[in-house]
Structure formats: C-alpha cells, structure tokens
Design a protein around this motif. Structure first.
Motif, mmCIF file in Angstrom:
data_model
loop_
_atom_site.group_PDB
_atom_site.id
_atom_site.type_symbol
_atom_site.label_atom_id
_atom_site.label_comp_id
_atom_site.label_asym_id
_atom_site.label_seq_id
_atom_site.Cartn_x
_atom_site.Cartn_y
_atom_site.Cartn_z
ATOM 1 N N CYS A 108 37.857 13.140 98.984
ATOM 2 C CA CYS A 108 38.271 14.284 98.169
ATOM 3 C C CYS A 108 37.775 14.041 96.758
ATOM 4 C CB CYS A 108 39.780 14.429 98.199
ATOM 5 S SG CYS A 108 40.433 15.697 97.098
ATOM 6 N N THR A 109 37.006 14.983 96.247
ATOM 7 C CA THR A 109 36.452 14.852 94.907
ATOM 8 C C THR A 109 36.981 15.966 94.023
ATOM 9 O OG1 THR A 109 34.445 13.807 95.735
ATOM 10 C CG2 THR A 109 34.343 14.784 93.547
ATOM 11 N N ALA A 110 37.446 15.578 92.850
ATOM 12 C CA ALA A 110 37.953 16.540 91.879
ATOM 13 C C ALA A 110 36.882 16.832 90.841
ATOM 14 C CB ALA A 110 39.195 15.981 91.198
ATOM 15 N N GLU A 155 34.227 8.551 89.697
ATOM 16 C CA GLU A 155 33.767 9.731 90.440
ATOM 17 C C GLU A 155 34.896 10.719 90.709
ATOM 18 O OE1 GLU A 155 30.655 10.332 91.251
ATOM 19 O OE2 GLU A 155 29.900 8.436 90.453
ATOM 20 N N ASN A 156 36.114 10.399 90.259
ATOM 21 C CA ASN A 156 37.292 11.251 90.519
ATOM 22 C C ASN A 156 37.442 11.544 92.009
ATOM 23 O OD1 ASN A 156 38.045 11.515 87.759
ATOM 24 N ND2 ASN A 156 36.432 13.030 87.486
ATOM 25 N N SER A 198 36.191 19.006 84.075
ATOM 26 C CA SER A 198 36.555 18.439 82.769
ATOM 27 C C SER A 198 37.717 17.455 82.875
ATOM 28 C CB SER A 198 36.918 19.558 81.784
ATOM 29 O OG SER A 198 35.831 20.441 81.610
ATOM 30 N N ILE A 199 37.687 16.607 83.858
ATOM 31 C CA ILE A 199 38.788 15.688 84.122
ATOM 32 C C ILE A 199 38.708 14.456 83.239
ATOM 33 C CG2 ILE A 199 39.810 14.193 85.885
ATOM 34 C CD1 ILE A 199 38.920 16.357 87.910
ATOM 35 N N VAL A 200 39.841 14.122 82.635
ATOM 36 C CA VAL A 200 39.956 12.919 81.823
ATOM 37 C C VAL A 200 40.553 11.789 82.657
ATOM 38 C CG1 VAL A 200 41.029 11.902 79.799
ATOM 39 C CG2 VAL A 200 40.190 14.270 79.719
ATOM 40 N N ARG A 201 41.644 12.096 83.339
ATOM 41 C CA ARG A 201 42.317 11.071 84.145
ATOM 42 C C ARG A 201 43.187 11.741 85.186
ATOM 43 N NH1 ARG A 201 47.202 8.303 83.628
ATOM 44 N NH2 ARG A 201 47.699 9.368 81.675
ATOM 45 N N ILE A 202 43.334 11.055 86.334
ATOM 46 C CA ILE A 202 44.206 11.538 87.395
ATOM 47 C C ILE A 202 45.243 10.467 87.671
ATOM 48 C CG2 ILE A 202 44.344 12.357 89.776
ATOM 49 C CD1 ILE A 202 41.340 13.072 89.522
ATOM 50 N N ASN A 203 46.510 10.848 87.750
ATOM 51 C CA ASN A 203 47.553 9.864 87.996
ATOM 52 C C ASN A 203 47.606 9.528 89.482
ATOM 53 O OD1 ASN A 203 49.617 8.101 87.805
ATOM 54 N ND2 ASN A 203 51.163 9.571 87.135
ATOM 55 N N VAL A 204 48.340 10.275 90.249
ATOM 56 C CA VAL A 204 48.492 9.976 91.668
ATOM 57 C C VAL A 204 47.527 10.826 92.494
ATOM 58 C CG1 VAL A 204 50.066 9.920 93.628
ATOM 59 C CG2 VAL A 204 50.900 9.385 91.333
#
Length: 121
Positions: A22-24, A75-76, A27-33
C-alpha cells in the motif's frame, strides 16, 4: 489530496503466499500508524496487522507467525507478507493509515479502496 493505493491481491492456493503493498501519495510529511484490515463476506472488518512510526507491530492472534508487516517511510509504503494462507482468509484487504501528516494539514483514518484476496482449498 492523500490517496492510498493497494496492490498484490489475487488468487492463491491454500498454503501459498502473497505480498500486499500500500503506497500513500499526496504531499506526505509523516505517517503514524499503518495497518491492514480485512473483511470477509458476512463479517465485520477486522484488524490483521499494524505498525507504528517506531516500528512496533501488532498482529491478530490468528496470523501471528505467518504474516509479517513492514514499512518503508521513504516510499510511504506498508507491506504485508502473508504465508501459509488459509481458505477462511479469503477477504477484501484494506490498507489504513492514521494519522497522515501532510504539508497542508493532518488527515485521520484514511482507507484504501481494498484488494481482493481469494484462497482456494
């Protein structure tokens, strides 16, 4: 706008393996869970596995020792390797990420569109 795109579903024989990704994007900075859920026909959606930003993992009891979740923050992407699959694990598998910190704000409880996994006996 944040979007989650899943891949890796399909048909596999019992005892086989599949890897979900799964790729997000957006403009993503950070993903928690980051996590994976599944919903079988006639059943509620249930947690399969999740991993936080520090690498701590949680698994449903039914998949411990057979599934492995991992993430690539550059790579988120969140991946889940699933081995020794069982027919009763036929379901739609969904990626979930919560929260996602972006350049324009925070997005909570984001779901992918789901990917079908069918395990034949």
């Amino acid at each position: 706008q944040v979007q989650l795109v899943e891949s890796g579903g399909g048909l596999v024989q019992a005892g086989g393996s599949l890897r979900l990704s799964c790729t997000a994007s957006g403009s993503i900075v950070r993903i928690n869970v980051m996590g994976w859920y599944r919903q079988a026909p006639g059943h509620q959606r249930e947690l399969v596995a999740r991993i936080n930003s520090g690498g701590t993992t949680n698994y449903a009891d039914s998949v411990k020792g057979r599934f492995a979740i991992s993430r690539d923050n550059t790579e988120n992407t969140v991946n889940m390797q699933r081995n020794s699959l069982k027919p009763e694990e036929t379901a739609v598998y969904y990626c979930n990420e919560d929260p996602i910190f972006t350049g324009w704000g925070t997005k909570y409880d984001t779901w992918g569109q789901g990917t079908q996994v069918t395990v034949s006996s």
